[in-house]
Design a protein around this motif. Structure first.
Motif, mmCIF file in Angstrom:
data_model
loop_
_atom_site.group_PDB
_atom_site.id
_atom_site.type_symbol
_atom_site.label_atom_id
_atom_site.label_comp_id
_atom_site.label_asym_id
_atom_site.label_seq_id
_atom_site.Cartn_x
_atom_site.Cartn_y
_atom_site.Cartn_z
ATOM 1 N N ASP A 303 39.089 46.634 43.682
ATOM 2 C CA ASP A 303 37.986 46.730 44.639
ATOM 3 C C ASP A 303 38.226 45.896 45.894
ATOM 4 O O ASP A 303 37.334 45.754 46.727
ATOM 5 N N GLY A 307 36.371 51.902 49.076
ATOM 6 C CA GLY A 307 36.360 53.117 48.274
ATOM 7 C C GLY A 307 37.070 54.275 48.932
ATOM 8 O O GLY A 307 37.742 55.069 48.264
ATOM 9 N N ALA A 334 35.325 48.153 37.695
ATOM 10 C CA ALA A 334 35.715 49.008 38.815
ATOM 11 C C ALA A 334 37.098 49.615 38.587
ATOM 12 O O ALA A 334 37.334 50.792 38.877
ATOM 13 N N THR A 338 38.348 53.884 38.001
ATOM 14 C CA THR A 338 39.206 54.594 38.959
ATOM 15 C C THR A 338 40.276 55.429 38.278
ATOM 16 O O THR A 338 40.956 56.210 38.951
#
Length: 498
Positions: A303, A307, A334, A338
């Motif tokens: 992160d 994004g 996070a 992904t």
């Protein structure tokens, strides 16, 4: 070789060469093996015939220049993964260093970097940025080359001395803003940044070489000092990425990338960055793929990337994250979100349990579809895993094909020399007897003519012509050439020059 063997999960895990330009991310906590993964990818691309550019923040990427040293632990891992034909070997390497100590000097010019990126590097406010834009506009209009900091200081001095006429033509400038820019330049020079500007400027073709055997040359920028100046570090790499985008033609999807660019400590690019910058960088990352360039970001946490950027990174190598703090726990979550899910793997738990040299890997499969994430035992690199001595570095540098071109600086006539000479001539003219003005010469010239006469005197046309001929050697010889050269940088940072 069309694929890079990253390691082994349930099956061998590869990065396919044809999807090397789909960008990537190497992430993980300090000491979990990010550098090993970076070395494996860099030498893999080199063996594939793809040139590489990478910043060496800690000094251990320089080990690519020397073959590795065998050990029982490496032999055990080779056998466990089942690597065929493994042999220690060096990769062809060229060392670069902005300070000229640990590699060939890497330079650009003030004009090529442009005002928008200089604003970022010098940490100027909006008012000061406007004054810097005026200085660049004046230099463009009058054919003054801006090569180094002396040139920029000379133009700023001229703007300060003639601010009334310049304000009337270009917009209001104040002595206070000019003084603030001069102080910023002084700090920048004290930190060693002045060595970035000058000639011979780096030609991008130097970064896209292969050796006589067809292996891609790995260009390593020594950055252990540069990283201490985060804005200069990120600004330089952003300039380089932008120049690649602007200079390279569209090629579509190739069997392998034309160049791979590794951006270590990538979070520095986005720290305190305005939304416009993030949006423009996202555009470049998305579009540069069609130029055949792969961009691989290296950072601790996924992160750290916005994004919009993260969504463009199709090849992922995630090393361990330790969920000791709320920040770490958020990063683990996070990172897990992904990846393409693997029903046989609890990604969130696995991230915290990975050992050194293990990673969660997901790369692009056929037709550009991301593969499900695999817990992977990463291959050992073939090069040395560690730093090299000063003598070993010097030996590599002595064999470099570009040393004769870049090691010696060049200082040709530019804005500083022109303005200094005009100031000296002005003193001579004012001290000499003057004749009576005719009625024709007494007519009031326009603001632009007054500025030009201040710069060039009666020989303005010849002076401008000479300056523009010299400008042609680097910037297409005219104002349009300079603006094209800086066009992308202005676009990236969200501020057009006009």
């Amino acid at each position: 070789m069309s694929n890079i063997l990253i390691g082994k999960g349930e099956l061998p895990v590869h990065l396919m060469g044809r999807y090397g330009n789909r960008h990537g991310l190497i992430a993980g906590a300090t000491g979990t093996g990010k550098t090993i993964s970076l070395l494996v990818l860099a030498e893999g691309f080199s063996r594939m015939g793809v040139p590489v550019f990478m910043a060496d923040v800690k000094g251990d990427a320089a080990g690519l220049a020397h073959p590795g040293e065998g050990s029982d632990k490496i032999t055990e891992r080779i056998n466990e993964i089942g690597i065929e034909g493994y042999a220690s070997e060096a990769s062809p390497v060229v060392f670069w260093d902005m300070y000229g100590q640990l590699g060939h000097p890497v330079r650009t010019t003030i004009s090529e970097m442009g005002p928008s990126l200089l604003v970022h590097v010098l940490e100027l406010n909006d008012i000061q940025a406007g004054v810097l834009e005026v200085a660049f506009s004046l230099a463009d209009d009058e054919g003054l080359l801006l090569l180094d900091l002396d040139d920029l200081r000379a133009v700023l001095g001229f703007v300060a001395e003639n601010r009334k006429e310049i304000s009337a033509q270009y917009g209001l400038v104040s002595v206070q803003s000019i003084a603030a820019i001069q102080r910023a330049l002084l700090r920048f020079e004290r930190d060693g940044g002045a060595q970035l500007f000058g000639e011979p400027a780096l030609e991008l073709a130097e970064l896209m070489r292969t050796d006589m055997t067809g292996r891609g040359i790995i260009n390593i920028l020594a950055a252990h000092q540069l990283i201490l100046k985060p804005r200069l570090y990120s600004g330089f790499l952003l300039w380089l990425l932008s120049e690649l985008f602007e200079s390279l033609p569209e090629v579509g999807d190739l069997d392998k990338p034309r160049l791979v660019f590794f951006f270590d400590e990538a979070h520095l690019l986005f720290d305190d960055a305005p939304p416009a910058l993030r949006q423009r960088v996202e555009q470049v990352v998305r579009l540069i793929r069609s130029k055949g360039v792969g961009v691989y970001f290296c950072s601790q946490f996924p992160d750290d990337m916005p994004g919009e950027i993260l969504g463009q990174l199709g090849n992922r190598i995630q090393h361990a994250l330790r969920a000791f703090t709320p920040r770490d726990q958020k990063a683990v979550k996070a990172a897990a979100e992904t990846f393409v899910a693997n029903p046989r793997l609890d990604v969130a738990s696995a991230i915290s349990q990975l050992g050194v040299g293990e990673a969660l890997v997901s790369t692009m499969a056929e037709k550009g579809v991301p593969q499900p994430v695999e817990r992977t035992l990463v291959c050992p690199p073939r090069c040395r895993m560690g730093t090299i001595s000063a003598e070993e570095r010097a030996a590599v540098r002595a064999l470099s094909p570009v040393g004769a071109k870049y090691d010696m600086p060049i200082n040709r006539e530019s804005a500083h020399e022109i303005l200094t000479r005009r100031a000296e001539q002005k003193v001579e003219v004012t001290s000499a007897p003057t004749s009576n003005k005719t009625a024709e010469s007494a007519q009031e010239p326009s603001t632009g003519d007054r500025l030009s006469e201040m710069l060039w005197g009666n020989g303005r046309r010849q002076g401008v012509a000479e300056a523009m001929v010299k400008s042609a050697a680097r910037t297409a010889g005219n104002r349009l050439g300079r603006q094209i050269l800086r066009g992308l940088l202005g676009g990236i940072l969200g501020s057009g020059r006009r």
